[in-house]
Design an enzyme around this catalytic site. Structure first.
Site, PDB file in Angstrom:
ATOM      1  N   GLY A  71      51.469  26.405  47.522  1.00 18.62           N
ATOM      2  CA  GLY A  71      51.721  24.968  47.482  1.00 18.62           C
ATOM      3  C   GLY A  71      51.477  24.385  48.856  1.00 18.62           C
ATOM      4  O   GLY A  71      50.789  24.985  49.679  1.00 18.62           O
ATOM      5  N   ARG A  82      54.701  29.478  49.463  1.00 18.62           N
ATOM      6  CA  ARG A  82      53.694  30.466  49.126  1.00 18.62           C
ATOM      7  C   ARG A  82      54.367  31.607  48.373  1.00 18.62           C
ATOM      8  O   ARG A  82      55.490  31.991  48.698  1.00 18.62           O
ATOM      9  CB  ARG A  82      53.059  30.987  50.415  1.00 18.62           C
ATOM     10  CG  ARG A  82      51.602  31.311  50.254  1.00 18.62           C
ATOM     11  CD  ARG A  82      50.916  31.471  51.577  1.00 18.62           C
ATOM     12  NE  ARG A  82      50.567  30.208  52.201  1.00 18.62           N
ATOM     13  CZ  ARG A  82      50.380  30.073  53.517  1.00 18.62           C
ATOM     14  NH1 ARG A  82      50.554  31.091  54.325  1.00 18.62           N
ATOM     15  NH2 ARG A  82      50.033  28.907  54.022  1.00 18.62           N
ATOM     16  N   VAL A  83      53.677  32.115  47.372  1.00 16.14           N
ATOM     17  CA  VAL A  83      54.196  33.232  46.595  1.00 16.14           C
ATOM     18  C   VAL A  83      53.203  34.377  46.715  1.00 16.14           C
ATOM     19  O   VAL A  83      52.012  34.196  46.479  1.00 16.14           O
ATOM     20  CB  VAL A  83      54.382  32.833  45.117  1.00 16.14           C
ATOM     21  CG1 VAL A  83      54.930  34.008  44.315  1.00 16.14           C
ATOM     22  CG2 VAL A  83      55.309  31.633  45.002  1.00 16.14           C
ATOM     23  N   ASP A  95      67.631  23.459  35.805  1.00 17.33           N
ATOM     24  CA  ASP A  95      66.187  23.228  35.899  1.00 17.33           C
ATOM     25  C   ASP A  95      65.449  24.176  34.952  1.00 17.33           C
ATOM     26  O   ASP A  95      64.517  24.869  35.344  1.00 17.33           O
ATOM     27  CB  ASP A  95      65.718  23.401  37.345  1.00 17.33           C
ATOM     28  CG  ASP A  95      64.334  22.789  37.585  1.00 17.33           C
ATOM     29  OD1 ASP A  95      63.756  22.234  36.619  1.00 17.33           O
ATOM     30  OD2 ASP A  95      63.825  22.873  38.716  1.00 17.33           O
TER      31      ASP A  95
END
Ligand SMILES: *[C@@H]1O[C@H](CO)[C@@H](O)[C@H](O)[C@H]1NC(C)=O
Ligand SMILES: *[C@@H]1O[C@H](CO)[C@@H](O)[C@H](O)[C@H]1NC(C)=O
Length: 542
Positions: A269, A273-274, A400
């Site tokens: 993004g 970060r992933v 959510d």
């Protein structure tokens, strides 16, 4: 070594005093749900005292809470000194007397930091508290760096939200504030560690008495507070244990970064970060992990949110819930969150989009998944429901629930995950309604949206939206409705439309989840019975 020596010098008189920042104050300053103890039952948290806490331009007063735990009078003197740029700030003032006795009831006092607003500057100041009993006295110094701006600025915003458009004040603040906040998170973790180490020492007090003030050697650095614990070895979690605060969670979850190997970026993004990677435990056994982290330009608030939301499901163990495995805060600007992972797992929203042939956010394409049948969809919804049922049984509201916060494996088994980084990775799913708080507007129940009231019934509403996402293969809900209009739209009785190919019975269940009044919505067990029956019917026809 300085703090170690200071710890040794702690006089016994302080053994009957608490000085701390309340949960509300830590939330206001750092966006974290935690208390920060400078002195807890006499133990001085020198680690925390050593850090200069940045005070953003929007905050003009500091609150401290204290309490004497002894009936003997504890005299104190208070003073504040501006150490630099004194032309930018009037001398700070207290709303309690400069000398007196620490009360035996918890008392909150205030320090006002009156900026002159004639020049912009970072003002270093020290608040000194001297407490004495009998012959000895101890002085604590609380160091702060206050940002003063030239003109009057807007009132403080909620700090538990992601700033949307940074103002000049935010930018000014970001440079000096970021590291300080994270260091303080580390300090909070350190305090939690010491509290635990003390408990441990108490348990073995006979052998340890002589060294009562020696900090446990395992507490010397953030990396080694606690050894990593395999979640499977944790005992069943009691409800009260769930309520442990964030600092405790971070301290317990802390792992060494050197044990983590990053392999590839899974999602990216603006600041989040992933990664996919591996984690090696003490016995050098490797396991696949998913790593969530933020880029170095992430703000303090974003870092706090990552930690807070990432630790939300910590300690929960259920086959339909994916909870965090470990945290690393060694790199103060970019903490890591680790999750157990498996090669076949995918983010459910990306999976659903891939079913439609859509890829976003740099997600690897891969082979398109086989078409989903209604039967698949109902089974997946039942999995998510099982996970949510478990969360509610542990008194955790998710708040959510959405496809983006679920994981699906190659056998279409679904797990509920936390929402850390989702705002960044799925920006189209979150909106600010002019209040600087980025919320999943189109997944929120009406009362959660308008009154911020969350209950199990609000999670049920979101589960209905999740079901809708499953049947539409992750279409955007109310794509045509402006986020600002959603509340009025819902209040007028409008709801999501029945997706094409969605059986009437299934849509009726969704619509039931979106009843205006929370009391009129189905409970999770009711929903479970219905979906199971419906699933059975479907299999009968195949
Ligand atoms: C000082 O200020 C704090 C925070 O505003 C308030 O809670 C407290 O009651 C005040 N104390 C006195 C003695 O005015
Ligand atoms: C703290 O206060 C006591 C009593 O007023 C005084 O004797 C002592 O010098 C003070 N200590 C410091 C370090 O200022």
């Amino acid at each position: 070594m300085k703090w170690l020596i200071l710890l040794l010098l702690v006089p016994s008189c302080l053994a009957h005093l608490n000085v701390y920042l309340s949960v509300a104050e830590v939330m206001r300053l750092l966006g974290l749900t935690a208390e920060l103890f400078y002195v807890r039952d006499g133990q001085i948290n020198v680690y925390a005292l050593n850090f200069v806490v940045p005070v953003p331009a929007t905050i003009n007063e500091l609150h401290f809470t204290w309490q004497s735990l002894t009936r003997k009078p504890l005299p104190y003197t208070l003073s504040a000194e501006v150490k630099s740029n004194s032309e930018a700030m009037h001398p700070p003032t207290f709303n309690i007397s400069n000398e007196g006795y620490v009360p035996t009831e918890p008392q909150t006092w205030r320090v006002d930091l009156p900026c002159m607003r004639t020049i912009a500057a970072e003002v270093d100041l020290t608040i000194s508290l001297n407490v004495s009993t009998g012959s000895s006295s101890t002085t604590l110094h609380f160091r702060r760096k206050k940002i003063c701006l030239k003109e009057a600025i807007r009132p403080a915003v909620r700090v538990d939200s992601v700033p949307h458009a940074p103002t000049s004040a935010d930018i000014f603040y970001a440079g000096s504030g970021c590291a300080g906040g994270i260091i303080l998170i580390a300090a909070i973790a350190a305090a939690a560690c010491r509290a635990r180490a003390r408990k441990l020492r108490r348990a073995r007090s006979d052998e340890q008495d002589a060294h009562a003030f020696l900090p446990d050697s395992s507490c010397k650095s953030a990396a080694s507070y606690t050894s990593y614990r395999r979640p499977t070895s944790l005992p069943a979690v009691a409800a009260e244990e769930r309520a442990r605060d964030l600092q405790q969670r971070i301290a317990e979850l802390t792992i060494q970064r050197c044990r983590v190997r990053l392999r590839s970026v899974a999602m990216e993004g603006t600041f989040g970060r992933v990664y996919r990677g591996t984690y090696a435990d003490e016995e050098a056994r490797e396991q696949e992990v998913l790593v969530k982290t933020v880029a170095e330009h992430a703000s303090q608030v974003q870092v706090s949110l990552l930690l807070q939301e990432g630790c939300m499901l910590y300690g929960l163990h259920h086959e339909r819930v994916l909870s965090v495995l470990g945290v690393s805060i060694e790199d103060q600007t970019a903490p890591f969150l680790l999750y157990p992972w498996d090669a076949g797992w995918r983010n459910m929203k990306l999976f659903l989009l891939a079913c439609r042939g859509v890829t976003i956010g740099g997600a690897p394409g891969g082979a398109p998944p086989p078409p989903l049948t209604t039967q698949h969809v109902v089974r997946m919804a039942l999995h998510a429901l099982d996970g949510l049922l478990y969360l509610h049984s542990q008194h955790v509201l998710h708040k959510d629930i959405a496809a983006r916060n679920c994981i699906v494996d190659e056998n279409l088994r679904v797990m509920i995950a936390d929402n850390a980084l989702s705002r960044d990775l799925f920006p189209a799913d979150y909106h600010c309604l002019g209040d600087n708080e980025n919320r999943p507007i189109k997944w929120l129940a009406l009362e959660a949206l308008t009154k911020r009231q969350f209950s199990p019934a609000a999670d049920v509403w979101a589960l209905g939206v999740l079901l809708w996402e499953l049947t539409t293969l992750a279409h955007q809900p109310y794509a045509e409705v402006d986020p600002f209009e959603v509340a009025a739209y819902l209040r007028d009785g409008y709801r999501l439309q029945q997706p094409a190919n969605c059986p009437d019975e299934l849509f009726a269940v969704m619509a039931y989840c979106w009843a205006m009044s929370p009391d009129d919505r189905p409970t999770l067990p009711q929903l479970q019975i219905f979906l199971r029956d419906f699933h059975t019917q479907l299999t009968r026809f195949v």
